[in-house]
Design an enzyme around this catalytic site. Structure first.
Site, mmCIF file in Angstrom:
data_model
loop_
_atom_site.group_PDB
_atom_site.id
_atom_site.type_symbol
_atom_site.label_atom_id
_atom_site.label_comp_id
_atom_site.label_asym_id
_atom_site.label_seq_id
_atom_site.Cartn_x
_atom_site.Cartn_y
_atom_site.Cartn_z
ATOM 1 N N VAL A 1 9.633 -3.489 3.077
ATOM 2 C CA VAL A 1 9.166 -2.350 2.288
ATOM 3 C C VAL A 1 8.344 -2.839 1.104
ATOM 4 O O VAL A 1 7.361 -2.209 0.694
ATOM 5 C CB VAL A 1 10.362 -1.494 1.797
ATOM 6 C CG1 VAL A 1 9.884 -0.375 0.881
ATOM 7 C CG2 VAL A 1 11.133 -0.923 2.986
ATOM 8 N N CYS A 2 8.713 -3.983 0.554
ATOM 9 C CA CYS A 2 8.108 -4.480 -0.689
ATOM 10 C C CYS A 2 6.583 -4.581 -0.644
ATOM 11 O O CYS A 2 5.907 -4.088 -1.554
ATOM 12 C CB CYS A 2 8.729 -5.814 -1.082
ATOM 13 S SG CYS A 2 10.497 -5.689 -1.460
ATOM 14 N N PRO A 3 5.977 -5.203 0.385
ATOM 15 C CA PRO A 3 4.516 -5.316 0.352
ATOM 16 C C PRO A 3 3.819 -3.962 0.417
ATOM 17 O O PRO A 3 2.731 -3.801 -0.151
ATOM 18 C CB PRO A 3 4.186 -6.184 1.570
ATOM 19 C CG PRO A 3 5.370 -6.084 2.460
ATOM 20 C CD PRO A 3 6.546 -5.928 1.543
ATOM 21 N N LEU B 1 3.698 -2.883 -3.198
ATOM 22 C CA LEU B 1 2.751 -3.639 -4.020
ATOM 23 C C LEU B 1 1.316 -3.241 -3.719
ATOM 24 O O LEU B 1 0.496 -3.108 -4.632
ATOM 25 C CB LEU B 1 2.956 -5.142 -3.850
ATOM 26 C CG LEU B 1 4.022 -5.708 -4.805
ATOM 27 C CD1 LEU B 1 5.426 -5.530 -4.279
ATOM 28 C CD2 LEU B 1 3.762 -7.165 -5.159
#
Length: 214
Positions: A50-52, A55
């Site tokens: 999920v993180c990228p 960002l």
């Protein structure tokens, strides 16, 4: 304990930029010295899932925040070197190449500890070894802080690991807080820029509700 209405912690933390430079960044000082709002968003880990997407979503909205006098800053507990490796990994390979805002590297977790956003579900004393053991990954939840030009937190929110954020909502919150600052009015439910706000008194709410009965 909430930080809303209070100053953001006065603490310098390592940060990495897209050029690979590591430097100290103090969120409180930066907001006050530059006279800008800051959105600081924490994510659990580099090189995850999920993180990228988050960002890249914040990068896509970076100019929209800049138009609102707001700086975008990311943060996790990974090292600067890991941040730089991820920044040099192509988007189609799960990387964040193209992200241009600074990313905090709170490797010692000093700031995350102060904010109380670490995934530590339990601490226990191991009598055999004499060590304190923790359950959980000891990385941060998806915490978000909106900080004004005086370093005061005007919004904070925390998502569990699987739940990505809606970047548009943070733009709306910046718009709403700026309206309050500039107009002295308060913003009702579902307010968006250009819609009616209201005076913070009994007549104000009565007039607003009467005008928006449907």
């Amino acid at each position: 304990m909430t930080l809303v209405g209070k100053k953001f912690p006065n603490l310098a933390v390592d940060a990495m930029d897209e050029m690979g430079d590591t430097f100290k960044l103090n969120i409180l000082e930066k907001a006050k010295e530059e006279g800008k709002k800051i959105i600081l968003f924490w994510y659990p880990k580099d090189f995850t899932f999920v993180c990228p997407t988050e960002l890249h979503a914040f990068e896509a909205a970076k100019q929209a925040f800049a138009d609102r006098n707001t700086l975008v800053i990311g943060a996790s507990c990974d090292t600067p070197e890991v941040h730089f490796a991820w920044l040099n990994t192509a988007k189609d390979n799960g990387g964040i190449e193209g992200v241009t805002y600074p990313i905090l590297a709170d490797t010692n977790r000093n700031l995350a500890n102060q904010l109380g956003i670490l995934d530590v579900t339990n601490e226990r004393f191991d009598e055999e070894t004499g060590n304190v053991m923790v359950d959980g990954d000891n990385v941060t939840y998806r915490a978000t802080y909106l900080i004004d030009e005086e370093g005061t937190v005007f919004h904070e929110g925390v998502n569990h690991m699987p739940l990505g954020r809606n970047v548009a909502e943070f733009l709306r919150l910046v718009d709403a807080y700026t309206h309050v600052q500039e107009k002295g009015e308060v913003c009702p439910a579902n307010w968006e820029d250009g819609k009616d706000a209201m005076s913070a008194n009994r007549d104000g709410v009565a007039s607003y509700l009467a005008a928006h009965a449907n």
